[in-house]
Scaffold this active site. Structure first.
Site, short mmCIF file in Angstrom:
data_model
loop_
_atom_site.label_atom_id
_atom_site.label_comp_id
_atom_site.label_asym_id
_atom_site.label_seq_id
_atom_site.Cartn_x
_atom_site.Cartn_y
_atom_site.Cartn_z
CE LYS A 114 -4.40 -1.65 1.60
NZ LYS A 114 -5.59 -1.45 2.42
CE LYS A 206 -6.70 -7.48 -1.36
NZ LYS A 206 -8.08 -7.08 -1.10
CE LYS A 209 -13.52 -2.35 0.52
NZ LYS A 209 -13.08 -2.17 1.89
P1 ATP Z 1 -8.61 -2.05 0.67
O1 ATP Z 1 -8.05 -2.14 -0.73
O2 ATP Z 1 -9.08 -0.68 1.06
O3 ATP Z 1 -7.71 -2.69 1.71
P2 ATP Z 1 -10.16 -4.50 0.60
O4 ATP Z 1 -10.95 -4.85 -0.59
O5 ATP Z 1 -8.89 -5.24 0.86
O6 ATP Z 1 -9.95 -2.92 0.61
P3 ATP Z 1 -10.82 -4.66 3.41
O7 ATP Z 1 -11.84 -3.80 4.06
O8 ATP Z 1 -9.38 -4.35 3.64
O9 ATP Z 1 -11.13 -4.67 1.84
O10 ATP Z 1 -11.06 -6.18 3.81
C1 ATP Z 1 -12.32 -6.65 4.32
C2 ATP Z 1 -12.31 -8.15 4.33
O11 ATP Z 1 -12.40 -8.64 2.97
C3 ATP Z 1 -11.04 -8.77 4.91
O12 ATP Z 1 -11.40 -9.91 5.69
C4 ATP Z 1 -10.25 -9.18 3.70
O13 ATP Z 1 -9.38 -10.27 3.97
C5 ATP Z 1 -11.36 -9.59 2.76
N1 ATP Z 1 -10.94 -9.48 1.35
C6 ATP Z 1 -10.52 -8.36 0.72
N2 ATP Z 1 -10.25 -8.62 -0.57
C7 ATP Z 1 -10.48 -9.96 -0.76
C8 ATP Z 1 -10.38 -10.85 -1.88
N3 ATP Z 1 -9.98 -10.40 -3.06
N4 ATP Z 1 -10.71 -12.14 -1.70
C9 ATP Z 1 -11.13 -12.60 -0.49
N5 ATP Z 1 -11.25 -11.83 0.59
C10 ATP Z 1 -10.93 -10.51 0.48
MG MG Z 2 -7.64 -4.70 2.53
#
Ligand code: ATP
Ligand code: MG
Length: 344
Positions: A114, A206, A209
């Protein structure tokens, strides 16, 4: 069994929720309600470790809350709240800043990803984030944490922090009547065929968002046409689906789509290949988008219905925060006594 089993997990209000958040985390949150007492948190203090527009952030906090409710989390039987309304998270995080070692945090891959190339310019909060995450969990002395695979390393750090606190303060923990250990070592729950949902454009990164391309992810707010379009355009290789799961290892895009299908259908990848092994993507993709639409459209509709009802959403968060705080305050009192801080 010294600790009461309890589930904690959080989602950041950092943008549109996507299929990875849903399959990796929120679906599990819903299932775990049957067996455990659960706390589900909109982790807004984590969100501000990177810049958030103050005009936008309240909308994002309410939207994650709406998604929790629309997916079937029961805010009366369990606790749904936003992190910043329970100051004890930040308070315990400070104690953990003094327990965790620099060397431990230096190994965290999420910070490296990040912060990117301009590491000197990353916020201190982004670096210390895993300590706050440990505090989120341990301020409730939670024992089980459902997360996606990407959070495994942070969970291990939470366990290390709990362990070091228990060791460093062992004498004081005992002297204050808490027995041999004060914090449980929280267990990650990372199971099933979709613990790491990948980008639809690149099977090696991955679904996230923060990806600039909206085509890379299915958002929980996407309508049926958008979902069908994104799946049709999802990157694949030219081969038909294999019969054996082993053969997916060298085919990340195929593996991802099969994993998504399996998670949505509640079956294993091997089961999906029993049905679709030998099929072309021109057959599999429409089946996958039909299944996605069938599963997601009721959630999307419910989110749309409640997400602008600020009165309702804010009352859920206020009620949840009050109940969470009552629990967190007890832990903080004990932590202050253990550490030796004079309190009222
Ligand atoms: P950011 O990019 O802001 O970190 P994010 O999509 O990673 O956003 P988070 O809020 O950090 O979302 O994570 C929320 C939950 O979703 C966590 O338990 C994380 O492990 C899970 N998660 C995030 N992305 C994935 C993915 N691609 N596949 C499975 N689980 C995910
Ligand atoms: Mg995350």
């Amino acid at each position: 069994m010294p600790f009461k089993e309890k589930v904690f997990s959080g989602v950041q209000p950092t943008g549109n929720l996507h299929l990875g958040n849903y399959l990796g985390a929120i679906v599990k949150f819903v299932q775990l309600q049957e067996r455990y007492d659960c706390l589900y948190c909109v982790v807004d203090l984590h969100a501000i470790t990177v810049w958030q527009d103050p005009q936008e952030l309240p909308r994002a906090i309410r939207e994650v809350t709406a998604a929790f409710l629309a997916c079937g989390i029961d805010p009366k039987k369990h606790i749904v709240f936003n992190q910043s309304q329970v100051a004890e998270h930040a308070e315990l995080a400070w104690v953990f800043n003094c327990v965790a070692r620099l060397g431990w945090l230096n190994r965290m891959t999420q910070f490296k990803e990040k912060a990117g190339k301009d590491r000197e310019n990353a916020s201190v909060g982004l670096y210390a984030y895993p300590n706050l995450m440990a505090a989120d969990i341990l301020v409730y002395r939670a024992t089980h944490v459902p997360v996606g695979e990407d959070q495994k390393q942070h969970l291990e750090l939470s366990r290390d922090i709990a362990q070091k606190f228990n060791n460093d303060y062992a004498g004081s923990i005992k002297a204050h009547g808490f027995g041999d250990v004060f914090f449980p070592l929280p267990e990650p729950l990372i199971q099933g065929p979709a613990t790491r949902v990948m980008s639809l454009r690149d099977g090696k990164s991955k679904m996230s968002k923060s990806d600039a391309s909206d085509q890379s992810r299915i958002n929980l707010t996407d309508d049926a046409d958008t979902i069908a379009h994104k799946i049709r355009r999802a990157r694949t290789d030219p081969e038909p689906l294999p019969h054996e799961e082993k053969a997916l290892a060298a085919r990340p895009e195929a593996d991802n789509l099969v994993g998504i299908y399996a998670a949505l259908a509640g079956v294993s990848k091997a089961d999906v290949l029993t049905q679709y092994g030998g099929a072309q993507f021109s057959t599999f993709k429409p089946a996958l988008s039909d299944l996605l639409i069938a599963k997601l459209s009721p959630i999307t509709a419910e989110m749309r219905r409640i997400k602008d009802d600020f009165g309702y959403i804010d009352s859920v968060l206020a009620d949840g925060s009050e109940r969470a705080q009552a629990l967190a305050a007890e832990t903080m009192k004990a932590v202050k006594d253990i550490v030796g801080l004079v309190r009222r």
